[in-house]
Design an enzyme around this catalytic site. Structure first.
Site, PDB file in Angstrom:
ATOM      1  CB  CYS A 130      -5.378 -71.265  64.379  1.00 47.86           C
ATOM      2  SG  CYS A 130      -4.300 -69.998  63.725  1.00 47.86           S
ATOM      3  CB  CYS A 151      -1.005 -70.778  63.795  1.00 47.80           C
ATOM      4  SG  CYS A 151      -2.110 -71.966  63.060  1.00 47.80           S
ATOM      5  CE  LYS A 182       3.858 -72.182  64.143  1.00 48.04           C
ATOM      6  NZ  LYS A 182       3.304 -73.248  63.346  1.00 48.04           N
ATOM      7  CE1 TYR A 238       2.994 -77.274  57.628  1.00 48.65           C
ATOM      8  CE2 TYR A 238       2.326 -79.543  57.244  1.00 48.65           C
ATOM      9  CZ  TYR A 238       2.412 -78.224  56.817  1.00 48.65           C
ATOM     10  OH  TYR A 238       1.917 -77.878  55.614  1.00 48.65           O
ATOM     11  CD  GLU A 287       5.737 -75.484  62.553  1.00 45.94           C
ATOM     12  OE1 GLU A 287       5.547 -74.930  61.471  1.00 45.94           O
ATOM     13  OE2 GLU A 287       4.843 -75.574  63.421  1.00 45.94           O
ATOM     14  CG  HIS A 328      21.390 -56.720  44.324  1.00 43.04           C
ATOM     15  ND1 HIS A 328      21.825 -58.029  44.379  1.00 43.04           N
ATOM     16  CD2 HIS A 328      22.477 -55.941  44.561  1.00 43.04           C
ATOM     17  CE1 HIS A 328      23.127 -58.036  44.627  1.00 43.04           C
ATOM     18  NE2 HIS A 328      23.550 -56.786  44.752  1.00 43.04           N
ATOM     19  CD  GLU A 332      19.923 -60.641  44.277  1.00 46.59           C
ATOM     20  OE1 GLU A 332      20.075 -60.083  43.191  1.00 46.59           O
ATOM     21  OE2 GLU A 332      20.497 -60.282  45.321  1.00 46.59           O
TER      22      GLU A 332
HETATM   23  P1  NDP Z   1       1.643 -84.914  60.637  1.00 47.88           P
HETATM   24  O1  NDP Z   1       0.596 -85.854  60.198  1.00 47.88           O
HETATM   25  O2  NDP Z   1       2.141 -83.860  59.732  1.00 47.88           O
HETATM   26  O3  NDP Z   1       2.924 -85.745  61.103  1.00 47.88           O
HETATM   27  C1  NDP Z   1       2.829 -86.812  61.982  1.00 47.88           C
HETATM   28  C2  NDP Z   1       4.217 -87.371  62.182  1.00 47.88           C
HETATM   29  O4  NDP Z   1       4.217 -88.378  63.182  1.00 47.88           O
HETATM   30  C3  NDP Z   1       4.759 -88.006  60.917  1.00 47.88           C
HETATM   31  O5  NDP Z   1       6.143 -87.767  60.898  1.00 47.88           O
HETATM   32  C4  NDP Z   1       4.461 -89.486  61.148  1.00 47.88           C
HETATM   33  O6  NDP Z   1       5.350 -90.352  60.505  1.00 47.88           O
HETATM   34  C5  NDP Z   1       4.666 -89.599  62.636  1.00 47.88           C
HETATM   35  N1  NDP Z   1       3.874 -90.674  63.224  1.00 47.88           N
HETATM   36  C6  NDP Z   1       2.573 -90.972  63.002  1.00 47.88           C
HETATM   37  N2  NDP Z   1       2.195 -92.037  63.760  1.00 47.88           N
HETATM   38  C7  NDP Z   1       3.276 -92.381  64.483  1.00 47.88           C
HETATM   39  C8  NDP Z   1       3.524 -93.413  65.440  1.00 47.88           C
HETATM   40  N3  NDP Z   1       2.569 -94.265  65.810  1.00 47.88           N
HETATM   41  N4  NDP Z   1       4.754 -93.495  65.980  1.00 47.88           N
HETATM   42  C9  NDP Z   1       5.734 -92.639  65.586  1.00 47.88           C
HETATM   43  N5  NDP Z   1       5.563 -91.665  64.692  1.00 47.88           N
HETATM   44  C10 NDP Z   1       4.348 -91.536  64.144  1.00 47.88           C
HETATM   45  O7  NDP Z   1       1.096 -84.341  62.001  1.00 47.88           O
HETATM   46  P2  NDP Z   1       1.440 -83.074  62.870  1.00 47.88           P
HETATM   47  O8  NDP Z   1       0.879 -83.444  64.195  1.00 47.88           O
HETATM   48  O9  NDP Z   1       2.877 -82.695  62.798  1.00 47.88           O
HETATM   49  O10 NDP Z   1       0.605 -81.903  62.180  1.00 47.88           O
HETATM   50  C11 NDP Z   1      -0.796 -82.049  61.944  1.00 47.88           C
HETATM   51  C12 NDP Z   1      -1.269 -81.089  60.897  1.00 47.88           C
HETATM   52  O11 NDP Z   1      -1.292 -79.788  61.442  1.00 47.88           O
HETATM   53  C13 NDP Z   1      -0.387 -80.982  59.673  1.00 47.88           C
HETATM   54  O12 NDP Z   1      -0.731 -81.942  58.713  1.00 47.88           O
HETATM   55  C14 NDP Z   1      -0.634 -79.596  59.194  1.00 47.88           C
HETATM   56  O13 NDP Z   1      -1.676 -79.591  58.265  1.00 47.88           O
HETATM   57  C15 NDP Z   1      -1.044 -78.843  60.436  1.00 47.88           C
HETATM   58  N6  NDP Z   1       0.024 -77.922  60.868  1.00 47.88           N
HETATM   59  C16 NDP Z   1       0.481 -76.938  60.032  1.00 47.88           C
HETATM   60  C17 NDP Z   1       1.479 -76.080  60.419  1.00 47.88           C
HETATM   61  C18 NDP Z   1       1.971 -75.040  59.489  1.00 47.88           C
HETATM   62  O14 NDP Z   1       1.311 -74.757  58.515  1.00 47.88           O
HETATM   63  N7  NDP Z   1       3.145 -74.435  59.734  1.00 47.88           N
HETATM   64  C19 NDP Z   1       2.092 -76.179  61.744  1.00 47.88           C
HETATM   65  C20 NDP Z   1       1.564 -77.242  62.534  1.00 47.88           C
HETATM   66  C21 NDP Z   1       0.573 -78.064  62.095  1.00 47.88           C
HETATM   67  P3  NDP Z   1       5.191 -90.789  58.961  1.00 47.88           P
HETATM   68  O15 NDP Z   1       5.739 -89.644  58.166  1.00 47.88           O
HETATM   69  O16 NDP Z   1       6.027 -92.004  58.878  1.00 47.88           O
HETATM   70  O17 NDP Z   1       3.753 -91.040  58.736  1.00 47.88           O
END
Ligand code: NDP
Length: 452
Positions: free
Chosen positions: A43, A48, A51, A178, A182, A435, A440
């Site tokens: 983080c 976080c 980022k 995410y 982002e 407001h 709101e």
């Molecule tokens: P996520 O698991 O959220 O997303 C992974 C993405 O990659 C999905 O879109 C998935 O597709 C895709 N994917 C997975 N495998 C492959 C592949 N082999 N080829 C192509 N695409 C693939 O992971 P993140 O890395 O984005 O984030 C990890 C975690 O970090 C989150 O779950 C969250 O909890 C935390 N996080 C939170 C944030 C916040 O609160 N603002 C910010 C950043 C991270 P599909 O949908 O089809 O599975």
């Protein structure tokens, strides 16, 4: 039997540091913590915090046009990555020392090296030293993973994106979660030609469909080339660029390719297998509601347990662990109705069930409104925001609240309290509107747009 410590924590991220600090500082326990990398964890060091600073940096580009529309005589200059990066590095150094001092000031002994567990009460440090502890807490977090395919070694991850030598002219971001969504906004805002590939039909799978549809539309309006149902077939080096062949038949060259296709728990080589600590399908450490593994003296919290992978959740799990183990007050962690923000541009704040999840569960009413916010509308922009409530027909409770708007993360923290308390639609209605603000609308929506 006497031990060197009451508690040995492995991992100095959000969860581990909190548990160590509270166990030692507030409960007088003798605590040690080992961290092989930088204190603060994902983080603070590579998640976080940097980022969000990059989100701030990237948002200024869109403000220039708005300021001009409001009468300011200003021009957009160039973004200087080096100036920003130097400040970022200094800020992360500062925060790391804050984390180190938290431990020191609370009497936690820290070891800057890797540790593994050798028996239910013994930890071995990388230099071979062994330490015994009544309880061992594993809080080693997670790491980004890149799938294997031809040229996959050319991809960078979110670990490297904060420390690029220079800002690329073009970037491909792969993934629809995410992190990918982002960073697509961040890079685009910084002036990088940004392409995002997502293999599914809509980014941000799992969130409210209407909300993620709006985010994707707005990201495209902002200039991001979001290509849905598209994945990488192979990548190869092409001079100082990366040539990418995609499943849609296209072939493009990018300066940088970043994979954000998910994260894996850091649970390997910790010595857990020989002790019989169970691991799940993704390699996560299996724990009960009290974060206890099958070995009674060993607990685990945070991303290494792959429950809800968010910093505030890891902190809660750390606090509940201390309450359970050091205060004799068994406290399970409440993972229900966690409000969260996604720092896409536009930002999303969300708590509770999506329309689709709620409709699958019970009859619902949907209250939603999408409009041009005052500031953007005045400036002539076309950006829209969304305010949405999902309401149970039977109990009238607000089951979900979804906001896509500038500042949605700030708004959802407040709405999250009401939803967590079990507020009904009528509770929202009898709250007087503030407001003129975007939020709101959350208390002025009279008629459902649909039932399901
Ligand atoms: P996520 O698991 O959220 O997303 C992974 C993405 O990659 C999905 O879109 C998935 O597709 C895709 N994917 C997975 N495998 C492959 C592949 N082999 N080829 C192509 N695409 C693939 O992971 P993140 O890395 O984005 O984030 C990890 C975690 O970090 C989150 O779950 C969250 O909890 C935390 N996080 C939170 C944030 C916040 O609160 N603002 C910010 C950043 C991270 P599909 O949908 O089809 O599975």
């Amino acid at each position: 039997m006497s031990f060197d410590y009451d508690l040995f924590v492995i991992g100095g991220g959000s969860g581990g540091v909190r548990a160590a600090r509270v166990a030692a500082g507030e409960n007088g326990a003798k605590v040690a913590l080992a961290e092989e990398d930088r204190y603060g964890g994902t983080c603070v060091i590579r998640g976080c915090v940097p980022k969000k600073l990059m989100v701030f940096a990237s948002e200024f580009s869109g403000m220039v046009g708005d300021a001009q529309a409001f009468g300011w005589d200003i021009r957009a200059g160039a973004f200087d990555w080096n100036i920003f990066h130097d400040k970022l590095v200094a800020e992360l150094d500062r925060l790391e020392s804050v984390y180190r001092n938290i431990l020191k000031n609370n009497g936690v002994e820290s070891f800057d090296q890797r540790a593994r567990v050798v028996d239910p009460h013994t930890v071995e440090l990388a230099d071979g030293t062994r330490k015994t502890a009544k309880h061992i807490l594993i809080a080693t977090g997670g790491r980004p993973v890149v799938p294997e395919f031809p040229g996959s070694d050319l991809a960078i991850t979110s670990n490297e994106i904060f420390h690029l030598e220079k800002l690329p002219e073009s970037i491909l971001i792969v993934g629809g979660g995410y992190i990918a969504s982002e960073f697509a906004g961040i890079m685009n805002g910084l002036g990088v030609k940004t392409t995002q590939f997502y293999r599914g039909t809509q980014i941000l799978r799992g969130f409210d469909e209407e909300a993620r549809g709006l985010i994707c539309d707005e990201m495209r309006n902002n200039g991001i080339d979001v290509r849905l149902e598209t994945n990488v077939v192979e990548m190869a080096k092409d001079g100082d660029k990366v040539r990418v062949k995609a499943t849609d038949g296209s072939e493009d060259r990018f300066d940088v390719v970043m994979y954000a296709t998910g994260r894996a728990p850091n649970a390997d080589d910790l010595g857990l297998e020989s002790l019989g600590v169970a691991r799940g399908r993704k390699g996560e450490i299996i724990v009960d509601a009290y974060s206890q593994t099958g070995v009674p003296s060993i607990y685990a919290i945070g991303d290494v347990t792959d429950r809800v992978n968010l910093t505030p959740v890891a902190i809660r799990e750390g606090m509940a662990f201390v309450e359970t183990v050091f205060k004799g007050n068994p406290t399970p962690v409440d993972h229900e109705l966690i409000p969260t923000a996604i720092f896409t541009q536009p930002e999303m704040g969300t708590v509770g069930l999506s329309e689709e999840e709620a409709a699958a569960q019970e009859p619902i009413e949907v209250y939603a409104t999408s409009f041009k916010p005052m500031q953007k509308s005045f400036a002539g922009g076309s950006q829209r925001v969304l305010m949405k409530l999902i309401v149970s027909q039977a109990t009238r409770k607000v089951l979900g609240c979804h906001i896509v708007a500038p500042g949605a993360g700030e708004m959802i923290q407040m709405a999250g309290i009401a939803v967590k308390m079990g507020a009904t639609k009528e509770d929202f209605d009898r709250t007087v509107a503030v407001h003129p603000v975007m939020a709101e609308e959350l208390v002025t929506m009279r008629q459902p747009v649909r039932t399901a």
